[in-house]
Design a protein around this motif. Structure first.
Motif, PDB file in Angstrom:
ATOM      1  N   SER A  32      12.437  38.854   0.424  1.00  0.00           N
ATOM      2  CA  SER A  32      13.437  37.796   0.584  1.00  0.00           C
ATOM      3  C   SER A  32      13.045  36.688  -0.383  1.00  0.00           C
ATOM      4  CB  SER A  32      13.437  37.259   2.017  1.00  0.00           C
ATOM      5  OG  SER A  32      13.806  38.265   2.928  1.00  0.00           O
ATOM      6  N   PHE A  34      14.003  32.684  -1.864  1.00  0.00           N
ATOM      7  CA  PHE A  34      14.634  31.416  -1.503  1.00  0.00           C
ATOM      8  C   PHE A  34      14.450  30.410  -2.635  1.00  0.00           C
ATOM      9  CE2 PHE A  34      14.810  32.607   3.004  1.00  0.00           C
ATOM     10  CZ  PHE A  34      13.746  33.486   3.125  1.00  0.00           C
ATOM     11  N   TYR A  36      14.387  26.210  -2.642  1.00  0.00           N
ATOM     12  CA  TYR A  36      14.432  24.972  -1.877  1.00  0.00           C
ATOM     13  C   TYR A  36      14.437  23.797  -2.848  1.00  0.00           C
ATOM     14  CZ  TYR A  36      13.092  27.387   2.473  1.00  0.00           C
ATOM     15  OH  TYR A  36      13.052  28.197   3.584  1.00  0.00           O
ATOM     16  N   LYS A  49      19.496  31.696  -0.404  1.00  0.00           N
ATOM     17  CA  LYS A  49      18.529  32.738  -0.106  1.00  0.00           C
ATOM     18  C   LYS A  49      19.096  34.098  -0.486  1.00  0.00           C
ATOM     19  CE  LYS A  49      20.110  33.031   4.704  1.00  0.00           C
ATOM     20  NZ  LYS A  49      19.765  32.772   6.124  1.00  0.00           N
ATOM     21  N   THR A  51      18.745  38.079   0.519  1.00  0.00           N
ATOM     22  CA  THR A  51      18.215  38.920   1.587  1.00  0.00           C
ATOM     23  C   THR A  51      18.699  40.359   1.456  1.00  0.00           C
ATOM     24  OG1 THR A  51      20.078  38.274   2.992  1.00  0.00           O
ATOM     25  CG2 THR A  51      18.052  36.991   3.192  1.00  0.00           C
ATOM     26  N   SER A  52      19.000  40.792   0.245  1.00  0.00           N
ATOM     27  CA  SER A  52      19.385  42.155  -0.131  1.00  0.00           C
ATOM     28  C   SER A  52      20.856  42.467   0.126  1.00  0.00           C
ATOM     29  CB  SER A  52      18.509  43.208   0.562  1.00  0.00           C
ATOM     30  OG  SER A  52      18.858  43.358   1.924  1.00  0.00           O
ATOM     31  N   SER A  94       9.101  35.956   0.165  1.00  0.00           N
ATOM     32  CA  SER A  94       8.521  36.406   1.430  1.00  0.00           C
ATOM     33  C   SER A  94       8.844  37.879   1.605  1.00  0.00           C
ATOM     34  CB  SER A  94       9.099  35.607   2.596  1.00  0.00           C
ATOM     35  OG  SER A  94       8.654  36.138   3.820  1.00  0.00           O
ATOM     36  N   ARG A  96       6.843  39.672   4.106  1.00  0.00           N
ATOM     37  CA  ARG A  96       6.391  39.933   5.469  1.00  0.00           C
ATOM     38  C   ARG A  96       6.451  38.628   6.221  1.00  0.00           C
ATOM     39  NH1 ARG A  96       0.628  42.162   4.435  1.00  0.00           N
ATOM     40  NH2 ARG A  96       0.313  41.052   6.390  1.00  0.00           N
ATOM     41  N   TYR A  97       6.540  38.731   7.504  1.00  0.00           N
ATOM     42  CA  TYR A  97       6.779  37.511   8.271  1.00  0.00           C
ATOM     43  C   TYR A  97       5.687  36.470   8.087  1.00  0.00           C
ATOM     44  CZ  TYR A  97      10.726  39.587  10.661  1.00  0.00           C
ATOM     45  OH  TYR A  97      11.939  40.135  10.959  1.00  0.00           O
ATOM     46  N   ASP A  98       4.461  36.901   7.863  1.00  0.00           N
ATOM     47  CA  ASP A  98       3.402  35.907   7.759  1.00  0.00           C
ATOM     48  C   ASP A  98       2.963  35.656   6.328  1.00  0.00           C
ATOM     49  OD1 ASP A  98       0.555  38.036   8.630  1.00  0.00           O
ATOM     50  OD2 ASP A  98       2.352  38.409   7.466  1.00  0.00           O
ATOM     51  N   LYS A  99       3.697  36.154   5.382  1.00  0.00           N
ATOM     52  CA  LYS A  99       3.338  35.945   3.984  1.00  0.00           C
ATOM     53  C   LYS A  99       4.498  35.263   3.266  1.00  0.00           C
ATOM     54  CE  LYS A  99      -0.772  37.667   3.917  1.00  0.00           C
ATOM     55  NZ  LYS A  99      -1.942  36.780   3.709  1.00  0.00           N
ATOM     56  N   ILE A 100       4.310  33.993   3.022  1.00  0.00           N
ATOM     57  CA  ILE A 100       5.325  33.213   2.325  1.00  0.00           C
ATOM     58  C   ILE A 100       4.636  32.548   1.150  1.00  0.00           C
ATOM     59  CG2 ILE A 100       6.940  31.289   2.514  1.00  0.00           C
ATOM     60  CD1 ILE A 100       6.946  31.857   5.560  1.00  0.00           C
ATOM     61  N   PHE A 102       4.911  30.120  -2.241  1.00  0.00           N
ATOM     62  CA  PHE A 102       5.660  29.119  -2.990  1.00  0.00           C
ATOM     63  C   PHE A 102       5.311  29.183  -4.470  1.00  0.00           C
ATOM     64  CE2 PHE A 102       7.751  25.962  -0.213  1.00  0.00           C
ATOM     65  CZ  PHE A 102       7.400  26.474   1.020  1.00  0.00           C
ATOM     66  N   GLY A 103       6.328  29.008  -5.317  1.00  0.00           N
ATOM     67  CA  GLY A 103       6.047  28.714  -6.706  1.00  0.00           C
ATOM     68  C   GLY A 103       5.519  27.297  -6.832  1.00  0.00           C
TER      69      GLY A 103
END
Lengths: 112, 115
Positions: A32, A34, A36, A49, A51-52, A94, A96-100, A102-103
């Motif tokens: 996914s 995004f 911001y 965003k 999301t495919s 992102s 996986r849910y716990d891997k986000i 940022f650039g």
């Protein structure tokens, strides 16, 4: 492993001209993505965003981005810059849910 | 409107004096995050909660602690602030419901000054 690279730390455009903010990503999964925006001393606001569902994504304030898997890119564009667009922009990946991730951000300057 | 609220917006503390920053949300999201953002840098994730499960980033200093007493509230405690802890602290939420794609909703941030 995933990563995200914003290719320009600063971009300057004249008011009324097109905006292009570049973002490349790396991901082992279907990501996914995004964009911001952050105005000075404010929190981050979601612009759009991916999301495919569709490769061309339209966001708020006239911004849009195109997901290009072959180029691993997710560049942000706007046809005509406005003075109020001056801000910091972050590309985020992102997968996986716990891997986000940022650039590092791109500062957009709008010249009158 | 559903939102993420951070209080205070500006916090001044003295070197070594404990400080607590507050975040609340009306989105009923099960994940809450704390980020530290220094000037002209990207936000850096400190830790997050998935419901009551606490997840600390490996490089988050021990000086930073967090509490989540219920779904709506999350606190960031800095036990002994140093000058290097002066930053913007951002709270964010997300849901792990199907179709959420991990979109995060951010609060306005708390600007911490350490004297």
């Amino acid at each position: 492993a995933q990563s995200v690279t914003q290719l320009d730390s600063h971009v300057s455009v004249s008011e009324g001209t097109p905006v292009l903010l570049r973002c490349n990503y790396s991901s082992s999964y279907s990501p996914s993505l995004f964009w911001y925006v952050q105005h000075p001393n404010k929190g981050l606001q979601l612009l759009l965003k991916y999301t495919s569902a569709a490769t061309l994504v339209k966001g708020i304030n006239g911004f849009e981005a195109e997901f290009k898997k072959s180029e691993t890119s997710f560049h942000l564009t706007k046809p005509s810059a406005h003075m109020s667009d001056a801000a910091e922009y972050f590309c985020v990946v992102s997968d996986r849910y716990d891997k986000i991730i940022f650039g590092k951000g791109t500062r957009l300057h709008i010249l009158p | 409107d559903a939102m993420v609220i951070q209080n205070p917006r500006y916090q001044v503390t003295q070197f070594g004096k404990p400080v607590t920053l507050s975040c609340s949300q009306t989105l009923n999201h099960n994940v809450m995050y704390w980020y530290q953002q220094k000037s002209s840098q990207a936000p850096k994730l400190l830790f997050h909660y998935y419901d009551k499960d606490f997840n600390n980033e490996a490089d988050t200093p021990d000086n930073f602690q967090s509490r989540r007493p219920n779904t709506s509230f999350c606190f960031l405690d800095i036990r002994s602030p140093g000058l290097g802890d002066a930053a913007m602290y951002l709270c964010a939420t997300s849901t792990r419901d199907p179709g959420s794609y991990n979109e995060q909703f951010f609060g306005p941030g708390t600007r911490l000054t350490v004297l």
